[in-house]
Design a protein around this motif. Structure first.
Motif, mmCIF file in Angstrom:
data_model
loop_
_atom_site.group_PDB
_atom_site.id
_atom_site.type_symbol
_atom_site.label_atom_id
_atom_site.label_comp_id
_atom_site.label_asym_id
_atom_site.label_seq_id
_atom_site.Cartn_x
_atom_site.Cartn_y
_atom_site.Cartn_z
ATOM 1 N N ILE A 328 11.332 -14.904 3.722
ATOM 2 C CA ILE A 328 10.060 -14.515 4.341
ATOM 3 C C ILE A 328 10.144 -13.054 4.738
ATOM 4 C CG2 ILE A 328 8.391 -15.029 6.155
ATOM 5 C CD1 ILE A 328 9.623 -17.808 6.375
ATOM 6 N N GLU A 329 9.422 -12.204 4.036
ATOM 7 C CA GLU A 329 9.543 -10.765 4.206
ATOM 8 C C GLU A 329 8.710 -10.277 5.388
ATOM 9 O OE1 GLU A 329 8.719 -8.744 0.575
ATOM 10 O OE2 GLU A 329 9.799 -10.224 -0.652
ATOM 11 N N PRO A 330 9.261 -9.388 6.235
ATOM 12 C CA PRO A 330 8.518 -8.894 7.395
ATOM 13 C C PRO A 330 7.398 -7.940 6.998
ATOM 14 C CG PRO A 330 10.585 -7.709 7.182
ATOM 15 C CD PRO A 330 10.604 -8.801 6.142
ATOM 16 N N ASN A 331 6.380 -7.863 7.858
ATOM 17 C CA ASN A 331 5.278 -6.909 7.683
ATOM 18 C C ASN A 331 4.643 -7.034 6.297
ATOM 19 O OD1 ASN A 331 3.602 -4.925 8.769
ATOM 20 N ND2 ASN A 331 4.834 -3.262 7.962
ATOM 21 N N SER A 332 4.469 -8.278 5.838
ATOM 22 C CA SER A 332 3.965 -8.528 4.493
ATOM 23 C C SER A 332 2.847 -9.570 4.520
ATOM 24 C CB SER A 332 5.090 -9.017 3.570
ATOM 25 O OG SER A 332 6.076 -8.019 3.398
ATOM 26 N N ILE A 333 1.993 -9.489 3.505
ATOM 27 C CA ILE A 333 0.897 -10.442 3.334
ATOM 28 C C ILE A 333 1.157 -11.259 2.076
ATOM 29 C CG2 ILE A 333 -1.587 -10.719 2.943
ATOM 30 C CD1 ILE A 333 -2.026 -8.113 4.447
ATOM 31 N N CYS A 352 0.934 -12.879 -5.106
ATOM 32 C CA CYS A 352 1.730 -11.684 -4.829
ATOM 33 C C CYS A 352 2.111 -11.628 -3.356
ATOM 34 C CB CYS A 352 0.958 -10.424 -5.219
ATOM 35 S SG CYS A 352 -0.559 -10.162 -4.273
ATOM 36 N N VAL A 353 3.010 -10.674 -3.043
ATOM 37 C CA VAL A 353 3.384 -10.355 -1.670
ATOM 38 C C VAL A 353 3.162 -8.853 -1.488
ATOM 39 C CG1 VAL A 353 5.198 -10.368 0.069
ATOM 40 C CG2 VAL A 353 5.104 -12.196 -1.644
ATOM 41 N N TYR A 354 2.320 -8.499 -0.524
ATOM 42 C CA TYR A 354 1.954 -7.101 -0.283
ATOM 43 C C TYR A 354 2.684 -6.596 0.950
ATOM 44 C CZ TYR A 354 -0.940 -2.985 0.655
ATOM 45 O OH TYR A 354 -1.388 -1.700 0.899
ATOM 46 N N ASN A 355 3.447 -5.512 0.789
ATOM 47 C CA ASN A 355 4.174 -4.905 1.894
ATOM 48 C C ASN A 355 3.297 -3.841 2.550
ATOM 49 O OD1 ASN A 355 6.023 -2.833 3.217
ATOM 50 N ND2 ASN A 355 7.461 -4.470 2.745
ATOM 51 N N LEU A 356 2.977 -4.025 3.829
ATOM 52 C CA LEU A 356 2.065 -3.110 4.517
ATOM 53 C C LEU A 356 2.684 -1.744 4.763
ATOM 54 C CD1 LEU A 356 0.636 -5.702 7.041
ATOM 55 C CD2 LEU A 356 -0.757 -4.348 5.464
ATOM 56 N N ALA A 357 4.006 -1.698 4.925
ATOM 57 C CA ALA A 357 4.667 -0.419 5.199
ATOM 58 C C ALA A 357 4.712 0.462 3.955
ATOM 59 C CB ALA A 357 6.073 -0.656 5.733
ATOM 60 N N THR A 358 5.110 -0.120 2.828
ATOM 61 C CA THR A 358 5.256 0.657 1.596
ATOM 62 C C THR A 358 4.011 0.636 0.726
ATOM 63 O OG1 THR A 358 6.175 -1.247 0.404
ATOM 64 C CG2 THR A 358 7.727 0.177 1.590
ATOM 65 N N LYS A 359 3.049 -0.264 1.084
ATOM 66 C CA LYS A 359 1.823 -0.438 0.295
ATOM 67 C C LYS A 359 2.131 -0.787 -1.163
ATOM 68 C CE LYS A 359 -1.294 2.355 3.116
ATOM 69 N NZ LYS A 359 -0.445 2.263 4.318
ATOM 70 N N THR A 360 3.157 -1.600 -1.345
ATOM 71 C CA THR A 360 3.548 -2.042 -2.685
ATOM 72 C C THR A 360 3.326 -3.543 -2.814
ATOM 73 O OG1 THR A 360 5.833 -2.311 -1.940
ATOM 74 C CG2 THR A 360 5.246 -0.220 -2.994
ATOM 75 N N ILE A 361 3.125 -3.991 -4.059
ATOM 76 C CA ILE A 361 2.849 -5.398 -4.343
ATOM 77 C C ILE A 361 3.950 -5.970 -5.230
ATOM 78 C CG2 ILE A 361 1.302 -7.014 -5.519
ATOM 79 C CD1 ILE A 361 -1.033 -5.374 -4.672
ATOM 80 N N LYS A 362 4.473 -7.129 -4.821
ATOM 81 C CA LYS A 362 5.464 -7.832 -5.638
ATOM 82 C C LYS A 362 4.801 -9.044 -6.284
ATOM 83 C CE LYS A 362 8.538 -10.631 -3.836
ATOM 84 N NZ LYS A 362 9.713 -11.119 -3.080
ATOM 85 N N HIS A 363 4.860 -9.116 -7.610
ATOM 86 C CA HIS A 363 4.339 -10.257 -8.344
ATOM 87 C C HIS A 363 5.492 -11.147 -8.816
ATOM 88 C CE1 HIS A 363 0.693 -7.674 -8.637
ATOM 89 N NE2 HIS A 363 0.081 -8.834 -8.602
ATOM 90 N N PHE A 364 5.151 -12.255 -9.434
ATOM 91 C CA PHE A 364 6.142 -13.220 -9.903
ATOM 92 C C PHE A 364 5.940 -13.415 -11.403
ATOM 93 C CE2 PHE A 364 5.162 -13.967 -5.492
ATOM 94 C CZ PHE A 364 6.425 -14.038 -4.906
#
Length: 381
Positions: A328-333, A352-364
């Protein structure tokens, strides 16, 4: 894992051998295995199984079946079902079947609780009549007749595993009333979402314990407590003004906006958040997303930039503490779709998982070839 044809023989396996088997199973298979028989169940309680509590995905496919996906294992588990999944709480899901009947089911054990028919509503203001088969229902409201189907059904669920208690809230998108059901009730009870004579409609709702948060047309947010004795109480009400950012205004001027959806979220400390999801196209016609967070403060919403050491699950409408050991990644949507309650014509699934700090998106990538019509994040505990 299916139940073996001769369960008695399987139940006679030596405990040491059975424990060795259970310790080597994946998370989903481990939970299916402890439903084989009573001996397997007791042995699983004494076995150190896979880590418990990581977020999972349940995915509905176009042909009617569904699958479970564990991001930690990067593995998809197949299953068969004709259910449509409406909401979840832990490993329990509120579902509707092809006959338009509601159930609460355990997705690992297939344990099932049947709820009263949708037309079982105690109300002097409206009536619901079932048309039969897959034809849907007719709503009779104030001399008006509205035809709806289960595709128009929106619902949330809360289950207390320790007390074996549950709360269900559902409603049709075109109807100005919600229905709620608590374990032990005889009939569904009603909640009006009417703002005035003409303005009503459900845009979003979150259920956390007995607390229900509802956002309706035009921009009204209510916090209700569903108490006993067939009652509910309105604790607070907020009129939310339209939220606009500089980025939104710029994209509007450039005619790049595809959609803008607002969702309500309740944090671990019971604070109310508004999540704004903005979809837009770049100059190369690629689709992108942008997220903005607003925190309720003194009946106003103030823009915030971080979730701190929490993660936000938009499908559930809640935040949870981040935990690297559980993935479970912190500061993420954690995102699948932004229009679960207020469907759009151009809706599409974007896991996806969106990181609010880096504004990057991780897909699967392993999910890219699946033809999905819906997907939801959930926690098995």
């Amino acid at each position: 894992m299916e139940t073996p044809p001769n369960c008695d023989r399987w139940s006679e396996l030596p405990v040491d051998l059975l424990r060795c088997v259970l310790e080597r199973l994946s998370f989903v298979d481990f939970h299916r295995a402890n439903m084989v028989c009573s001996n397997w169940y007791l042995c699983s309680k004494q076995t150190l199984g896979p880590r418990y509590g990581s977020p999972l995905l349940i995915m509905s496919e176009e042909e009617g079946s569904y699958r479970l996906y564990n991001p930690e294992e990067d593995r998809v588990y197949e299953a068969k079902s004709n259910y449509r999944f409406l909401g979840s709480s832990g490993k329990w899901f509120l579902v509707v079947d092809s006959r338009s009947d509601l159930y609460i089911i355990n997705v690992f054990s297939n344990e099932k609780i049947r709820l009263p028919p949708l037309e079982t509503v105690k109300s002097s203001l409206y009536n619901i009549e079932r048309l039969g088969g897959d034809k849907g229902f007719e709503l009779f409201i104030e001399h008006a007749k509205i035809l709806v189907t289960t595709k128009d059904l929106r619902a949330v669920l809360w289950v207390d595993e320790k007390k074996r208690d549950y709360v269900v809230v559902w409603g049709f998108e075109a109807c100005p009333y919600l229905r709620f059901w608590k374990k032990g009730d005889v009939n569904y009870r009603e909640i009006s979402t009417r703002f005035d004579l003409w303005l009503y409609g459900l845009k979003d709702m979150v259920l956390k314990g007995n607390s229900l948060y509802v956002r309706t047309v035009p921009n009204n947010i209510q916090h209700l407590v569903l108490s006993g004795q067939d009652r509910f109480e309105v604790v607070s009400e907020i009129y939310r003004p339209l939220l606009r950012t500089d980025e939104y205004e710029r994209l509007i001027r450039e005619n790049k906006i595809i959609s803008l959806i607002n969702n309500i979220v309740v944090t671990t400390s019971q604070e109310l958040l508004m999540v704004q999801t903005l979809a837009y196209e770049s100059s190369s016609f690629e689709r992108h997303r942008m997220f903005h967070l607003y925190k309720e403060q003194d009946t106003k919403f103030i823009k915030v930039d971080s979730l701190g050491d929490e993660a936000l699950f938009l499908d559930l409408g809640i935040t949870v503490p981040a935990d690297h050991t559980l993935g479970i990644e912190p500061n993420s949507i954690y995102f699948t779709r932004d229009d679960r309650f207020c469907h759009k014509r151009d809706s599409y699934i974007d896991i996806c998982v969106y990181n609010l700090a880096t504004k990057t998106i991780k897909h699967f990538p392993s999910l890219s070839n699946l033809k999905l019509k819906d997907a939801q994040w959930f926690f098995p505990s």
